[in-house]
Design a protein around this motif. Structure first.
Motif, PDB file in Angstrom:
ATOM      1  N   GLN A 180     -24.452  19.384  -0.604  1.00 19.06           N
ATOM      2  CA  GLN A 180     -23.462  19.631   0.450  1.00 19.06           C
ATOM      3  C   GLN A 180     -23.145  18.373   1.235  1.00 19.06           C
ATOM      4  O   GLN A 180     -21.986  18.100   1.574  1.00 19.06           O
ATOM      5  N   HIS A 181     -24.163  17.566   1.526  1.00 23.40           N
ATOM      6  CA  HIS A 181     -23.985  16.394   2.382  1.00 23.40           C
ATOM      7  C   HIS A 181     -23.816  15.089   1.602  1.00 23.40           C
ATOM      8  O   HIS A 181     -23.747  14.025   2.215  1.00 23.40           O
ATOM      9  N   ALA A 182     -23.749  15.168   0.282  1.00 26.14           N
ATOM     10  CA  ALA A 182     -23.705  13.950  -0.532  1.00 26.14           C
ATOM     11  C   ALA A 182     -22.567  13.026  -0.140  1.00 26.14           C
ATOM     12  O   ALA A 182     -22.708  11.800  -0.212  1.00 26.14           O
ATOM     13  N   PHE A 183     -21.420  13.593   0.268  1.00 24.96           N
ATOM     14  CA  PHE A 183     -20.280  12.778   0.677  1.00 24.96           C
ATOM     15  C   PHE A 183     -19.955  12.983   2.148  1.00 24.96           C
ATOM     16  O   PHE A 183     -18.842  12.719   2.592  1.00 24.96           O
ATOM     17  N   GLY A 184     -20.956  13.446   2.906  1.00 30.09           N
ATOM     18  CA  GLY A 184     -20.799  13.628   4.340  1.00 30.09           C
ATOM     19  C   GLY A 184     -21.332  12.430   5.096  1.00 30.09           C
ATOM     20  O   GLY A 184     -21.136  11.285   4.702  1.00 30.09           O
ATOM     21  N   ASN A 185     -22.059  12.707   6.185  1.00 26.52           N
ATOM     22  CA  ASN A 185     -22.584  11.632   7.021  1.00 26.52           C
ATOM     23  C   ASN A 185     -24.105  11.628   6.980  1.00 26.52           C
ATOM     24  O   ASN A 185     -24.738  12.687   6.995  1.00 26.52           O
ATOM     25  N   PHE A 186     -24.691  10.444   6.927  1.00 26.78           N
ATOM     26  CA  PHE A 186     -26.141  10.290   6.849  1.00 26.78           C
ATOM     27  C   PHE A 186     -26.832  10.994   8.010  1.00 26.78           C
ATOM     28  O   PHE A 186     -27.898  11.601   7.832  1.00 26.78           O
ATOM     29  N   ARG A 187     -26.256  10.934   9.195  1.00 26.14           N
ATOM     30  CA  ARG A 187     -26.885  11.554  10.374  1.00 26.14           C
ATOM     31  C   ARG A 187     -27.004  13.061  10.208  1.00 26.14           C
ATOM     32  O   ARG A 187     -28.052  13.651  10.514  1.00 26.14           O
ATOM     33  N   GLN A 188     -25.952  13.710   9.736  1.00 28.37           N
ATOM     34  CA  GLN A 188     -26.016  15.157   9.532  1.00 28.37           C
ATOM     35  C   GLN A 188     -26.975  15.520   8.392  1.00 28.37           C
ATOM     36  O   GLN A 188     -27.692  16.514   8.459  1.00 28.37           O
ATOM     37  N   LEU A 189     -26.981  14.686   7.356  1.00 29.53           N
ATOM     38  CA  LEU A 189     -27.923  14.918   6.260  1.00 29.53           C
ATOM     39  C   LEU A 189     -29.361  14.788   6.758  1.00 29.53           C
ATOM     40  O   LEU A 189     -30.226  15.610   6.409  1.00 29.53           O
ATOM     41  N   LEU A 190     -29.643  13.779   7.553  1.00 25.83           N
ATOM     42  CA  LEU A 190     -30.986  13.573   8.083  1.00 25.83           C
ATOM     43  C   LEU A 190     -31.444  14.789   8.887  1.00 25.83           C
ATOM     44  O   LEU A 190     -32.599  15.227   8.768  1.00 25.83           O
ATOM     45  N   GLU A 191     -30.568  15.349   9.670  1.00 27.74           N
ATOM     46  CA  GLU A 191     -30.939  16.530  10.466  1.00 27.74           C
ATOM     47  C   GLU A 191     -31.163  17.743   9.574  1.00 27.74           C
ATOM     48  O   GLU A 191     -32.127  18.502   9.761  1.00 27.74           O
ATOM     49  N   ALA A 192     -30.296  17.950   8.587  1.00 31.08           N
ATOM     50  CA  ALA A 192     -30.446  19.093   7.698  1.00 31.08           C
ATOM     51  C   ALA A 192     -31.738  18.998   6.895  1.00 31.08           C
ATOM     52  O   ALA A 192     -32.443  19.995   6.685  1.00 31.08           O
ATOM     53  N   VAL A 193     -32.066  17.794   6.443  1.00 31.82           N
ATOM     54  CA  VAL A 193     -33.317  17.569   5.709  1.00 31.82           C
ATOM     55  C   VAL A 193     -34.511  17.849   6.617  1.00 31.82           C
ATOM     56  O   VAL A 193     -35.479  18.508   6.223  1.00 31.82           O
ATOM     57  N   THR A 194     -34.460  17.355   7.850  1.00 39.37           N
ATOM     58  CA  THR A 194     -35.559  17.511   8.794  1.00 39.37           C
ATOM     59  C   THR A 194     -35.862  18.979   9.072  1.00 39.37           C
ATOM     60  O   THR A 194     -37.029  19.378   9.176  1.00 39.37           O
ATOM     61  N   LEU A 195     -34.828  19.796   9.201  1.00 43.62           N
ATOM     62  CA  LEU A 195     -35.009  21.191   9.581  1.00 43.62           C
ATOM     63  C   LEU A 195     -35.129  22.146   8.388  1.00 43.62           C
ATOM     64  O   LEU A 195     -35.281  23.351   8.580  1.00 43.62           O
ATOM     65  N   SER A 196     -35.079  21.625   7.180  1.00 44.42           N
ATOM     66  CA  SER A 196     -35.175  22.515   6.021  1.00 44.42           C
ATOM     67  C   SER A 196     -36.598  23.053   5.877  1.00 44.42           C
ATOM     68  O   SER A 196     -37.584  22.376   6.187  1.00 44.42           O
ATOM     69  N   ASN A 197     -36.691  24.289   5.401  1.00 44.49           N
ATOM     70  CA  ASN A 197     -37.997  24.904   5.209  1.00 44.49           C
ATOM     71  C   ASN A 197     -38.838  24.137   4.195  1.00 44.49           C
ATOM     72  O   ASN A 197     -40.052  23.996   4.353  1.00 44.49           O
ATOM     73  N   ALA A 198     -38.188  23.663   3.142  1.00 41.16           N
ATOM     74  CA  ALA A 198     -38.927  22.960   2.097  1.00 41.16           C
ATOM     75  C   ALA A 198     -39.554  21.688   2.649  1.00 41.16           C
ATOM     76  O   ALA A 198     -40.735  21.404   2.408  1.00 41.16           O
ATOM     77  N   MET A 199     -38.784  20.898   3.405  1.00 37.20           N
ATOM     78  CA  MET A 199     -39.342  19.691   4.004  1.00 37.20           C
ATOM     79  C   MET A 199     -40.395  20.047   5.035  1.00 37.20           C
ATOM     80  O   MET A 199     -41.443  19.371   5.142  1.00 37.20           O
ATOM     81  N   GLY A 200     -40.163  21.098   5.807  1.00 32.55           N
ATOM     82  CA  GLY A 200     -41.141  21.514   6.802  1.00 32.55           C
ATOM     83  C   GLY A 200     -42.484  21.840   6.187  1.00 32.55           C
ATOM     84  O   GLY A 200     -43.538  21.486   6.721  1.00 32.55           O
ATOM     85  N   SER A 201     -42.453  22.516   5.036  1.00 33.21           N
ATOM     86  CA  SER A 201     -43.688  22.840   4.329  1.00 33.21           C
ATOM     87  C   SER A 201     -44.294  21.607   3.672  1.00 33.21           C
ATOM     88  O   SER A 201     -45.512  21.400   3.709  1.00 33.21           O
ATOM     89  N   PHE A 202     -43.455  20.770   3.085  1.00 34.05           N
ATOM     90  CA  PHE A 202     -43.934  19.618   2.320  1.00 34.05           C
ATOM     91  C   PHE A 202     -44.613  18.578   3.200  1.00 34.05           C
ATOM     92  O   PHE A 202     -45.656  18.027   2.836  1.00 34.05           O
ATOM     93  N   LEU A 203     -44.024  18.312   4.385  1.00 33.77           N
ATOM     94  CA  LEU A 203     -44.556  17.258   5.249  1.00 33.77           C
ATOM     95  C   LEU A 203     -45.031  17.781   6.602  1.00 33.77           C
ATOM     96  O   LEU A 203     -45.073  17.046   7.587  1.00 33.77           O
ATOM     97  N   ASN A 204     -45.349  19.071   6.646  1.00 32.24           N
ATOM     98  CA  ASN A 204     -46.137  19.648   7.739  1.00 32.24           C
ATOM     99  C   ASN A 204     -45.430  19.779   9.084  1.00 32.24           C
ATOM    100  O   ASN A 204     -46.101  19.953  10.110  1.00 32.24           O
TER     101      ASN A 204
END
Length: 602
Positions: A180-204
């Motif tokens: 979804q964010h591949a051609f969007g903005n790095f800042r929005q991608l960074l926030e979406a990655v940070t709040l994703s359940n998968a990242m939350g589980s992976f990096l605590n």
């Protein structure tokens, strides 16, 4: 001696009535005269038959193919023609404007992996492999998926490291975020990655709580460390060209300290799963409590009472005490996003994933400047960054083809995705049950999407192969961290297992991997070599064809000669049985895809 286009054309039934008695299922292999002429023209520098009439600056066939193999997984004659018509930037603009195709989450749901039954998909992470391999093998928006795969090796979450109900859907949502964010903005991608359940589980981050003086509890620092070290600023301060800034002692200046990590960790406290209903019992003993699947598609939810209320000071930024968790997160991510390191740090690694393993400082600087400002005052425009990488003179100019320091080892998973797109693989049962091809020491790729062994990806961006010419110059070649005696031979074995009849699948007609004795195991993800069957009686043209589509014409004259001679030793007529045709084509593919000229992409 090469057959001329005219001679080759008359050897096919469409132009020779005496050869027109092939059975119906073989008629799709007949090649029209114009396409045969196109193929023959590729052997002499990649010019098309009417090159003299083309406008100045029109890409050649080989130039178009080279660009396409940087921008996506595979290429075709139609796409080469389209690039020649629109030009590099025009074609790329058109592809980037395409909406994202079917999401990974919706694909899993359409295949029934949300069922609550004895398959226990709510515990099974195998659907992640089916989903992501389908996405990179068969999705129509190849450019978006190629960029998402590159991003998945920067913002790493591994299927092997998450502990969630419905792990396949949680990982699919993470993949969808990258798409979804591949051609969007790095800042929005960074926030979406940070709040994703998968990242939350992976990096605590998930379940991370504020400090408690009575119990001695401190916030978990895992994500705070990795979001700086790996996802934004890196370990050392950088110049715009990616070179480290040096202190008066001659040592590289560090970007952050342990104190910065501890303070930033307080920002990432208070986050829990956004559950949407009561748990239910699994249908088989021991009847575990299971979450409804809907949470996997939503970001984590903040519980303010679990968030650290204290002052948070890091990287020269201070977030005042009692700032809300939401505001703290925004301020922290803005601070990271605006750090001067991000452009060169991120840009260099995306160049490595797409074009060359050891980009020049000038190349990095040009991309970093676009990250900092896309020309319209916007920072972090990913579409502009990827365009800058793919359209850079070093990526397009012929000079880099002659350089011994330019290019990259094709990643194993990218080789298989390229094979899939080039030969239009299909799942005969439409289930796409591609396993993670990393399990066997005998037949293995040593790599599979979303299956990195750690947050540090499959390889380090600064890896330099020891005891090599690259080590003498300090040249980075990350992908070579996957290369050893075992992986070289296992890759060849893996190719031999799939090229002829396709990828073997257990119970291809069923969801999951049930132990059903009535199921039909066997090749299910299969290629279409119909076009290539029509070239089997002309080794020169078959090799020219594979050279263009798989290698952008970069096979050396010596390699072409060796492969052509080997194929001539077992000449096969286009009217031969299909098994003989398939064997011949798969042999040609094996020769090409195991050659060093193919494995090193420039």
């Amino acid at each position: 001696m090469n057959t001329t286009p005219e001679q080759l054309a008359t050897s096919h039934p469409i132009n020779n009535p005496s050869l027109s008695t092939l059975p119906d299922e073989r008629r799709h292999t007949i090649l029209p005269l114009g396409l045969l002429a196109f193929l023959a023209s590729c052997g002499g520098g990649g010019q098309s038959p009417n090159a003299a009439s083309e406008p100045a600056g029109t890409p050649t066939q080989r130039e178009a193919a080279r660009f396409l193999l940087h921008a996506q997984f595979g290429t075709s004659y139609a796409e080469i023609t389209e690039v020649k018509r629109l030009g590099f930037e025009g074609w790329l603009n058109k592809q980037m404007a395409l909406p994202s195709s079917l999401s990974g989450w919706d694909w899993l749901k359409s295949k029934g992996y949300d069922a609550v039954d004895q398959n226990e998909f709510f515990f099974n992470d195998q659907p992640t492999n089916y989903m992501v391999w389908y996405q990179i093998m068969a999705s129509p928006d190849q450019v978006r998926r190629r960029m998402a795969l590159a991003l998945s090796e920067f913002f790493v979450v591994s299927n092997q490291g998450i502990q969630l109900n419905w792990p396949g859907f949680a990982m699919a949502n993470y993949w969808d975020i990258l798409c979804q964010h591949a051609f969007g903005n790095f800042r929005q991608l960074l926030e979406a990655v940070t709040l994703s359940n998968a990242m939350g589980s992976f990096l605590n981050t998930l379940g991370n709580q504020k400090e408690d003086a009575r119990s001695g509890r401190q916030p978990d620092e895992n994500y705070a460390r990795e979001v700086m070290q790996l996802f934004t600023v890196g370990l050392t301060q950088l110049n715009i060209d990616g070179s480290p800034k040096m202190g008066s002692n001659g040592q590289a200046l560090e970007t952050y300290t342990q104190q910065d990590v501890s303070q930033l960790a307080r920002v990432f406290t208070g986050y829990v799963l956004d559950e949407d209903g009561p748990k239910f019992k699994s249908p088989v003993p021991p009847f575990f409590d299971i979450l409804p699947i809907g949470y996997t598609r939503r970001p984590m939810r903040l519980v303010e009472g679990l968030h650290s209320p204290g002052v948070k000071s890091f990287l020269g930024k201070e977030i005042p005490a009692n700032t809300s968790g939401t505001a703290s997160l925004q301020m922290a991510l803005d601070t990271l996003f605006n750090h001067p390191n991000v452009g060169p740090f991120f840009g260099r690694q995306m160049i490595q994933r797409l074009v060359t393993s050891d980009p020049s400082p000038a190349y990095v600087a040009r991309v970093a400047k676009i990250f900092n400002n896309n020309g319209q005052g916007v920072r972090g425009d990913l579409a502009a960054v990827f365009k800058a990488i793919l359209l850079d003179p070093e990526a397009l100019d012929a000079a880099s083809l002659k350089s011994n320091t330019f290019g990259k080892l094709r990643e194993p998973m990218v080789r298989i995705a390229q094979w899939a797109h080039t030969f239009k693989v299909k799942s005969t049962r439409n289930t796409w049950k591609m396993g993670a091809p990393t399990w066997s020491a005998v037949e293995s790729l040593a790599q599979s999407p979303l299956q990195a062994p750690s947050v540090f990806n499959f390889f380090r961006p600064g890896y330099v192969p020891p005891s090599t010419a690259m080590a003498a110059t300090g040249s980075t070649a990350p992908e070579f961290q996957l290369v050893n005696e075992s992986t070289v031979s296992s890759y060849i074995n893996y190719l031999q297992s799939i090229l002829q009849r396709g990828i073997w699948v257990r119970a291809p007609e069923l969801a999951g991997n049930p132990k059903d004795p009535t199921s039909t195991d066997g090749p299910d993800i299969v290629p279409d070599y119909g076009f290539e069957y029509g070239l089997t009686d002309n080794a020169d043209t078959l090799v020219q064809h594979l050279n263009l589509l798989l290698c952008a014409g970069q096979l050396s004259t010596q390699t072409v000669g060796h492969i052509t001679d080997a194929l001539r030793n077992e000449s096969v007529s286009v009217s031969a049985p299909e098994n003989a045709l398939r064997n011949h084509v798969s042999r040609a593919l094996l020769f090409v895809m195991c050659s060093s000229d193919y494995l090193i992409q420039r």
